[in-house]
Each structure stands twice: as C-alpha cells, then as structure tokens.
Scaffold this active site. Structure first.
Site, PDB file in Angstrom:
ATOM      1  CG  MET B   1      -0.903   1.058   2.277  1.00 49.38           C
ATOM      2  SD  MET B   1       0.714   1.233   3.093  1.00 49.38           S
ATOM      3  CE  MET B   1       1.235  -0.440   3.372  1.00 49.38           C
ATOM      4  N   PRO B   2       2.025   1.170   0.197  1.00 48.88           N
ATOM      5  CG  PRO B   2       4.290   0.762   0.931  1.00 48.88           C
ATOM      6  CD  PRO B   2       3.087   0.164   0.305  1.00 48.88           C
TER       7      PRO B   2
END
Lengths: 63, 63, 63, 63, 63, 63
Positions: B1-2
């Site tokens: 998710m970064p």
C-alpha cells in the site's frame, strides 16, 4: 529544510517564476529563521483543463 | 500500500525510469515487508524553470 | 535534487523508517546517478481511517 | 475548503474531465456538507513512463 | 489507478470519512470508467493552525 | 488560485505560522498579481522521524 510546492495556472513567464521563487524564499526565511539554501520550491503548472473550482474547470469559467 | 511520489528534474530516459522504479520498489519491499504489487510510484518531472533552491531557479544555476 | 514523498500506513518503528530511508536513498542514488545528500525523503503516515482502496477504509478492511 | 488532487493516466478528454470534476465535487459536497464553491480540484496527468505498480512502468505493462 | 488525495480540516467522524470515500470512489468510477478496486484515496487532515486563506489561518478566521 | 503546500519540521508556534502565511501570501500576491483571497496555504508538519536528507532521519542528524 522547508519544501514548498506551488500549484499555479500555466502561462507565467520565466521572469515571473524567477520573482516568485525569490520572494517566497525570502518570506519563508524571515518567518521561520532558516537559511535560504535550505528552502526548496517546486512549481507545478496546471492547464485550464486540469483545475476546477465548484465543479467548473477553469477552461469553462466565464465568470 | 505505500504510495510514493518522486519529483525529479526532467531529462531522464525511459530506461533510467525503469531502473528507478525497480530499485525503489525493491527498497520499499525489503524495508517495510510489503508485497511488490502494493507499491505504487508516481514520477513527477520538473522543468528547470519549475524548481528552485535558495530562491534560484535550476535554469539560472551556474554553480 | 530528487524529493520523495512516501505515504504509508501508521505503525512503523523508527528503526523501520531508518532502514527505509537508507534503502530508498541508495536506490535513487544508483538509479539516477545523483549525490546522496541531494536526496530528500518525506514520510507521511496515514491512520487506518485515512486511507481507502475501492471505497473501503483500511480500518474496515477485513480482507 | 477541501482541496483534492487526482493523479490519473493521461489520455482523458476535456469532456471526461468535466464530468469527473462535477461528480467528485458533488460527492464531496454531500459527504462533508460543504459549499460547492469551497471545493477545489487539481488534476494531475501522468504519462505511462511516469507511473509504476510493482516496479513495472505502465508503458511496460502487458498484463 | 487513480490516486486521490483529499485535504480537509480535522474534525470529521469515521462515519463521515466512510461516506466520503464511498461517494468519491463511485464518482471517479462512473466518470473515468475504471474499476473500484483501482481507486485509492488518501485523506489528509489539517488542523486549523495549518490552513490559511488570504493569509489568515483558519483558527483566526472569524468570518 | 495558487495552492501552496509547505512541508516543515514540527515545533513552530501558532504565532510563527501566522507570520509565515501572511508573508508567503504577500510574496505570491506581488509576484503573480493575484488577489490575496485566492491564495490557499496548507502547512504540513513533519516529525523528526519522518524527514531524511542523504538517507539520515532528522532525529539522527548530529551535524
């Protein structure tokens, strides 16, 4: 160390950008007591198709 | 998710960008223990009229 | 001169962030052939109430 | 007062952007109970050389 | 693939954020013809000390 | 219409932020010939765990 991003509508001359980064850097330096060299500014130009207020693209704004 | 945004001066080749996103994704995956597919990278090129250090546009920097 | 912003979910330790900025800086340096000192990284932590995929907040994701 | 930035791959028509800013503004207004005129939207187009998932540039994605 | 960042003043409930991300995702999906799962939203809360219009911080705005 | 985001290390007082937004707004107004009310500023504070130069977190910088 402040990093500043400025979104503005396209169409400014290099001379206007030159003035802008000088003046904003000076404003940040005297307000936060940092060294000029630590101030980084990113200008981000937007076309009139890419900015909207109240759901109306700048290109369609006849106001 | 970064989600990663990288601002860089214009002028890199697609090959350099290819290397950049491979290497940064790998760095993030091994540091945060996330899956490669969750890493999204946005490259944002800046012209030399649109980036300033110490109030000096990159285009004017003779240093 | 690259300026990198990384949005990540909250909860990493300072040790993990330390590793992250070392590894990402190294990845950028070797990919773009810039000096380490020119690489600036901003980490932006998001709470699970402040990130959504497919319209579902991370806090509600039972997947 | 919400300020919204939308990163999207290049190639949308002005008509699609027009629809996008109308619909997103409406969604924000009804969710947050703010006035339409207070909603500002910045669209940021990315080329396929400037966006990557899992370390693969969009231009290389044959998936 | 659209990545959306929404800056808003602090003080919304999780329920309001839930509604916001559902409605904005729906607006983006129907405007751009993308899959819901490809839409990522980052909410960025600002304190009233951290937002200004016309040089006046929100905390000082008696208007 | 300019929208300005300023990333700065945490620890400024409200009084310093007040001065900062006044001075930066003034700098933008005189450089770009826009109305003060059209200038929006977002301040984004970073902890010393969330900012790095040259791969070193600000919290670890003994320089």
């Amino acid at each position: 160390m402040p990093i500043i991003q400025i979104n503005l509508l396209e169409g400014r001359t290099t001379e206007q950008k030159r003035k802008l980064v000088v003046n904003v850097t000076e404003a940040v330096v005297k307000s936060l007591d940092v060294k000029p060299d630590s101030v980084r500014i990113i200008l981000q130009e937007m076309t009139k198709q890419d900015y909207a207020i109240g759901g109306v693209l700048a290109v369609d704004n006849k106001g």
